[in-house]
Write a protein that holds these residues in place. Structure first.
Motif, short mmCIF file in Angstrom:
data_model
loop_
_atom_site.label_atom_id
_atom_site.label_comp_id
_atom_site.label_asym_id
_atom_site.label_seq_id
_atom_site.Cartn_x
_atom_site.Cartn_y
_atom_site.Cartn_z
N ARG A 84 0.84 -1.19 0.00
CA ARG A 84 0.00 0.00 0.00
C ARG A 84 0.89 1.25 0.00
O ARG A 84 1.86 1.32 0.74
CB ARG A 84 -0.88 0.00 1.25
N ILE A 85 0.54 2.23 -0.84
CA ILE A 85 1.28 3.49 -0.86
C ILE A 85 0.93 4.28 0.40
O ILE A 85 -0.24 4.56 0.66
CB ILE A 85 0.97 4.32 -2.12
N ILE A 86 1.95 4.65 1.15
CA ILE A 86 1.77 5.45 2.36
C ILE A 86 2.26 6.87 2.13
O ILE A 86 1.62 7.83 2.53
CB ILE A 86 2.52 4.81 3.55
N GLY A 87 3.42 7.01 1.49
CA GLY A 87 4.00 8.33 1.27
C GLY A 87 4.19 8.65 -0.20
O GLY A 87 4.59 7.78 -0.97
N LEU A 88 3.88 9.88 -0.56
CA LEU A 88 4.01 10.37 -1.94
C LEU A 88 5.18 11.35 -2.03
O LEU A 88 5.69 11.81 -1.01
CB LEU A 88 2.70 11.06 -2.35
N PRO A 89 5.59 11.71 -3.25
CA PRO A 89 6.68 12.67 -3.39
C PRO A 89 6.40 13.97 -2.61
O PRO A 89 5.28 14.49 -2.65
CB PRO A 89 6.72 12.94 -4.89
N GLY A 90 7.43 14.42 -1.88
CA GLY A 90 7.29 15.63 -1.07
C GLY A 90 6.84 15.38 0.36
O GLY A 90 6.89 16.27 1.19
N ASP A 91 6.37 14.17 0.66
CA ASP A 91 5.88 13.84 2.00
C ASP A 91 7.02 13.51 2.96
O ASP A 91 8.04 12.94 2.57
CB ASP A 91 4.97 12.61 1.97
N HIS A 92 6.80 13.84 4.23
CA HIS A 92 7.62 13.34 5.33
C HIS A 92 6.75 12.30 6.03
O HIS A 92 5.60 12.56 6.36
CB HIS A 92 8.01 14.44 6.30
N VAL A 93 7.28 11.10 6.25
CA VAL A 93 6.53 10.00 6.86
C VAL A 93 7.18 9.65 8.19
O VAL A 93 8.40 9.54 8.28
CB VAL A 93 6.53 8.75 5.94
N ALA A 94 6.35 9.46 9.22
CA ALA A 94 6.84 9.03 10.53
C ALA A 94 5.74 8.23 11.23
O ALA A 94 4.55 8.40 10.93
CB ALA A 94 7.23 10.23 11.38
N TYR A 95 6.17 7.38 12.14
CA TYR A 95 5.26 6.62 13.00
C TYR A 95 5.67 6.86 14.44
O TYR A 95 6.86 6.80 14.77
CB TYR A 95 5.34 5.13 12.70
N LYS A 96 4.69 7.13 15.30
CA LYS A 96 4.94 7.25 16.73
C LYS A 96 3.72 6.73 17.47
O LYS A 96 2.60 7.14 17.18
CB LYS A 96 5.23 8.70 17.11
N ASP A 97 3.96 5.82 18.39
CA ASP A 97 2.89 5.22 19.20
C ASP A 97 1.77 4.66 18.33
O ASP A 97 0.58 4.90 18.58
CB ASP A 97 2.33 6.24 20.21
N ASP A 98 2.15 3.93 17.28
CA ASP A 98 1.21 3.27 16.37
C ASP A 98 0.33 4.24 15.59
O ASP A 98 -0.74 3.89 15.12
CB ASP A 98 0.33 2.27 17.13
N GLN A 99 0.79 5.46 15.43
CA GLN A 99 0.05 6.48 14.69
C GLN A 99 0.90 6.96 13.52
O GLN A 99 2.07 7.30 13.69
CB GLN A 99 -0.29 7.67 15.60
N LEU A 100 0.30 6.98 12.31
CA LEU A 100 0.97 7.48 11.12
C LEU A 100 0.91 9.00 11.10
O LEU A 100 -0.15 9.59 11.33
CB LEU A 100 0.30 6.92 9.86
N TYR A 101 2.07 9.63 10.82
CA TYR A 101 2.14 11.07 10.65
C TYR A 101 2.69 11.37 9.26
O TYR A 101 3.76 10.89 8.89
CB TYR A 101 3.06 11.71 11.70
#
Length: 185
Positions: A84-101
């Motif tokens: 599954r695509i989670i991040g697209l060009p230009g995105d910053h992706v992070a996970y903390k405490d089971d939450q997608l940012y």
């Protein structure tokens, strides 16, 4: 004599029809749609091992990938992966405490709700894009992908970003097993 000519004509017409049908089927499969079998459990519970799906090969030639699209791509191991695509060009992706940012904002992942019910602890370990790819944002021409079964998925956290030109197509229709047939999100 007339019936013999008629039989030859009929045989020729049937041969032409079959040849055209096979040719059209080959063109459709090669350029537009192709079947794929899900191999493994990295996309559970959304997709099960052995599910058969249709891959739309033309979608990204006329449009761009969207977040949460389920895509099939050529992986570094000379194998095709489905994630599954989670991040697209230009995105910053992070996970903390089971939450997608994404870009610092919490983003819901409703397709994981069913899976989170029966587990203890977190489904997705904490990480930042910098920790995984040594970059703060996803560059143009790439996407960040993850399997829904986060604990057992080999995805962008391990193999890095996926070049868009390695994406075969998107998929969201299971055609086998018949009892599971339908659209998935």
């Amino acid at each position: 004599m007339e019936t013999e000519v008629k039989k030859k004509n009929e045989l020729w017409e049937w041969s032409k029809a079959l040849l055209i049908a096979f040719g059209l089927a080959a063109i459709i499969r090669f350029f537009f749609f192709t079947p794929i079998v899900v191999d493994g459990e990295s996309m559970m519970p959304t997709l099960e091992d052995g599910d058969r799906m249709i891959v739309n090969k033309i979608g990204y030639t006329v449009g761009e990938p969207d977040r949460y699209d389920i895509v099939v791509f050529h992986a570094p191991e000379e194998k095709d992966y489905i994630k599954r695509i989670i991040g697209l060009p230009g995105d910053h992706v992070a996970y903390k405490d089971d939450q997608l940012y994404i870009n610092g904002e919490a983003v819901a992942e409703p397709y994981l709700d069913e899976y989170k019910i029966g587990i203890s602890g977190t489904l997705t370990e904490d990480f930042t894009l910098e920790e995984r790819i040594d970059q703060s944002t996803i560059p143009e021409g790439f996407v960040f992908v993850m399997g829904d079964n986060r604990r057992y998925s080999k995805d962008s956290r391990h193999i890095g970003l996926v070049p868009m030109d390695e994406i075969i197509g998107s998929t969201n229709f299971i055609f086998w097993p018949v009892g599971e047939a339908g659209v998935v999100r």
